[in-house]
Scaffold this motif. Structure first.
Motif, PDB file in Angstrom:
ATOM      1  N   GLY A 147       0.772  -1.239   0.000  1.00  0.00           N
ATOM      2  CA  GLY A 147       0.000   0.000   0.000  1.00  0.00           C
ATOM      3  C   GLY A 147       0.800   1.283   0.000  1.00  0.00           C
ATOM      4  O   GLY A 147       0.227   2.372  -0.008  1.00  0.00           O
ATOM      5  N   VAL A 148       2.134   1.207  -0.030  1.00  0.00           N
ATOM      6  CA  VAL A 148       2.977   2.397   0.023  1.00  0.00           C
ATOM      7  C   VAL A 148       3.050   3.069  -1.346  1.00  0.00           C
ATOM      8  O   VAL A 148       3.073   2.407  -2.379  1.00  0.00           O
ATOM      9  N   LYS A 149       3.102   4.407  -1.345  1.00  0.00           N
ATOM     10  CA  LYS A 149       3.285   5.185  -2.564  1.00  0.00           C
ATOM     11  C   LYS A 149       4.613   5.931  -2.487  1.00  0.00           C
ATOM     12  O   LYS A 149       4.886   6.611  -1.494  1.00  0.00           O
ATOM     13  N   ILE A 150       5.405   5.811  -3.532  1.00  0.00           N
ATOM     14  CA  ILE A 150       6.716   6.468  -3.580  1.00  0.00           C
ATOM     15  C   ILE A 150       6.711   7.472  -4.719  1.00  0.00           C
ATOM     16  O   ILE A 150       6.441   7.130  -5.873  1.00  0.00           O
ATOM     17  N   GLY A 151       7.005   8.734  -4.398  1.00  0.00           N
ATOM     18  CA  GLY A 151       6.927   9.808  -5.372  1.00  0.00           C
ATOM     19  C   GLY A 151       8.046   9.788  -6.393  1.00  0.00           C
ATOM     20  O   GLY A 151       9.079   9.131  -6.219  1.00  0.00           O
ATOM     21  N   ASP A 152       7.865  10.558  -7.465  1.00  0.00           N
ATOM     22  CA  ASP A 152       8.863  10.672  -8.526  1.00  0.00           C
ATOM     23  C   ASP A 152      10.214  11.086  -7.955  1.00  0.00           C
ATOM     24  O   ASP A 152      10.299  11.931  -7.058  1.00  0.00           O
ATOM     25  N   GLY A 153      11.266  10.501  -8.502  1.00  0.00           N
ATOM     26  CA  GLY A 153      12.615  10.937  -8.175  1.00  0.00           C
ATOM     27  C   GLY A 153      13.130  10.550  -6.802  1.00  0.00           C
ATOM     28  O   GLY A 153      14.228  10.940  -6.424  1.00  0.00           O
ATOM     29  N   ALA A 154      12.382   9.758  -6.049  1.00  0.00           N
ATOM     30  CA  ALA A 154      12.810   9.381  -4.702  1.00  0.00           C
ATOM     31  C   ALA A 154      13.913   8.329  -4.750  1.00  0.00           C
ATOM     32  O   ALA A 154      14.064   7.604  -5.736  1.00  0.00           O
ATOM     33  N   ILE A 155      14.670   8.253  -3.655  1.00  0.00           N
ATOM     34  CA  ILE A 155      15.697   7.230  -3.496  1.00  0.00           C
ATOM     35  C   ILE A 155      15.445   6.500  -2.181  1.00  0.00           C
ATOM     36  O   ILE A 155      15.302   7.126  -1.129  1.00  0.00           O
ATOM     37  N   ILE A 156      15.394   5.170  -2.256  1.00  0.00           N
ATOM     38  CA  ILE A 156      15.226   4.336  -1.071  1.00  0.00           C
ATOM     39  C   ILE A 156      16.568   3.671  -0.793  1.00  0.00           C
ATOM     40  O   ILE A 156      17.068   2.895  -1.609  1.00  0.00           O
ATOM     41  N   ALA A 157      17.167   3.981   0.336  1.00  0.00           N
ATOM     42  CA  ALA A 157      18.511   3.496   0.652  1.00  0.00           C
ATOM     43  C   ALA A 157      18.544   1.977   0.810  1.00  0.00           C
ATOM     44  O   ALA A 157      17.519   1.330   1.067  1.00  0.00           O
ATOM     45  N   ALA A 158      19.731   1.417   0.685  1.00  0.00           N
ATOM     46  CA  ALA A 158      19.909  -0.027   0.819  1.00  0.00           C
ATOM     47  C   ALA A 158      19.445  -0.503   2.194  1.00  0.00           C
ATOM     48  O   ALA A 158      19.664   0.171   3.214  1.00  0.00           O
ATOM     49  N   ASN A 159      18.782  -1.645   2.208  1.00  0.00           N
ATOM     50  CA  ASN A 159      18.307  -2.312   3.427  1.00  0.00           C
ATOM     51  C   ASN A 159      17.183  -1.574   4.147  1.00  0.00           C
ATOM     52  O   ASN A 159      16.811  -1.951   5.266  1.00  0.00           O
ATOM     53  N   ALA A 160      16.639  -0.535   3.528  1.00  0.00           N
ATOM     54  CA  ALA A 160      15.551   0.217   4.161  1.00  0.00           C
ATOM     55  C   ALA A 160      14.258  -0.597   4.132  1.00  0.00           C
ATOM     56  O   ALA A 160      14.018  -1.390   3.222  1.00  0.00           O
ATOM     57  N   VAL A 161      13.413  -0.359   5.135  1.00  0.00           N
ATOM     58  CA  VAL A 161      12.075  -0.946   5.171  1.00  0.00           C
ATOM     59  C   VAL A 161      11.081   0.210   5.169  1.00  0.00           C
ATOM     60  O   VAL A 161      10.975   0.951   6.150  1.00  0.00           O
ATOM     61  N   VAL A 162      10.396   0.391   4.045  1.00  0.00           N
ATOM     62  CA  VAL A 162       9.520   1.543   3.862  1.00  0.00           C
ATOM     63  C   VAL A 162       8.090   1.154   4.236  1.00  0.00           C
ATOM     64  O   VAL A 162       7.484   0.300   3.590  1.00  0.00           O
ATOM     65  N   THR A 163       7.555   1.805   5.256  1.00  0.00           N
ATOM     66  CA  THR A 163       6.211   1.483   5.743  1.00  0.00           C
ATOM     67  C   THR A 163       5.238   2.642   5.557  1.00  0.00           C
ATOM     68  O   THR A 163       4.058   2.513   5.886  1.00  0.00           O
ATOM     69  N   ALA A 164       5.726   3.785   5.056  1.00  0.00           N
ATOM     70  CA  ALA A 164       4.867   4.961   4.841  1.00  0.00           C
ATOM     71  C   ALA A 164       5.209   5.588   3.500  1.00  0.00           C
ATOM     72  O   ALA A 164       6.288   5.360   2.938  1.00  0.00           O
ATOM     73  N   ASP A 165       4.308   6.409   2.982  1.00  0.00           N
ATOM     74  CA  ASP A 165       4.516   7.064   1.689  1.00  0.00           C
ATOM     75  C   ASP A 165       5.775   7.923   1.693  1.00  0.00           C
ATOM     76  O   ASP A 165       6.160   8.477   2.740  1.00  0.00           O
ATOM     77  N   VAL A 166       6.405   8.040   0.523  1.00  0.00           N
ATOM     78  CA  VAL A 166       7.645   8.815   0.377  1.00  0.00           C
ATOM     79  C   VAL A 166       7.391   9.960  -0.592  1.00  0.00           C
ATOM     80  O   VAL A 166       6.881   9.752  -1.698  1.00  0.00           O
TER      81      VAL A 166
END
Length: 224
Positions: A147-166
């Motif tokens: 269910g997470v939304k990640i915006g244009d141009g974002a970077i998710i770092a290595a080993n990150a756990v994304v639980t909220a929108d970026v």
């Protein structure tokens, strides 16, 4: 219940991959499917590729986006020019953490993997679809929750756990992932959001490729 593992063999898996590769690369002219990758109900744009041992289920990716070795892309809508590193996971599934007595799926749902279920349908039913914008970089081993939304141009770092929108053009990292910084200045981000370069035709990008090497030059060009 029949144990399907009896049917598995290296030769069967290889032949299944060959069928998948031929099927998808015949349908999508500018696609390359890596060794032993599995694709189920997946759509592609142009100039896509998957690495080896990639699993994609109920997903779509836009032009030029690629998926590196060992990644599992599930229930995901991905934009153009996205870079997905090795062993990334999207929509890995959620278990209920309150109200329901148990977190075991056999208690609240009816998944095929369980030999015995106590429900006839999924009573948890989380919003699963992950939406990833354009020009997003998911670094190695990142996990993007359902269910997470990640915006244009974002970077998710290595080993990150994304639980909220970026937010667009944000860099996040950690467990759970938290905001680190923005990639560019606000006024530069405004230009990028307005220009939507990823939607321009390939000839335009080819002709203006040098602009992409410096954010200031790119912004100055679009301010003219």
């Amino acid at each position: 219940m029949f144990d399907r593992s009896y049917l598995q063999s290296p030769l069967r898996e290889y032949l299944s991959w060959i069928v998948t590769k031929i099927k998808y690369q015949s349908k999508y002219k500018y696609l390359r499917v890596g060794y032993m990758s599995k694709l189920f109900n997946t759509t592609f744009g142009k100039y896509n590729w998957t690495g080896n041992n990639v699993l994609m289920i109920n997903s779509s990716i836009g032009d030029f986006s690629y998926i590196s070795d060992g990644s599992v892309i599930n229930e995901t809508i991905m934009g153009k020019f996205c870079s997905v590193g090795p062993n990334v996971r999207t929509a890995p599934g959620k278990h209920p953490t309150h109200t329901f007595v148990s977190t075991h799926p056999a208690i609240y749902a009816n998944p095929d993997c369980c030999l015995k279920n106590f429900q006839t349908k999924d009573q948890h039913n989380p919003t699963r679809t992950v939406v990833i914008g354009n020009d997003v970089w998911l670094c190695a081993n990142a996990v993007i929750a359902d269910g997470v939304k990640i915006g244009d141009g974002a970077i998710i770092a290595a080993n990150a756990v994304v639980t909220a929108d970026v937010e667009p053009y944000s860099i996040v990292g950690g467990i759970p992932a938290k905001f680190i910084r923005k990639r560019f200045k606000d006024e530069q981000i405004d230009v990028l959001n307005e220009s939507k370069w990823w939607d321009k035709n390939i000839d335009w990008i080819d002709e203006n490729a040098q602009l992409f090497l410096n954010i200031e030059n790119y912004c100055n060009f679009h301010k003219k």
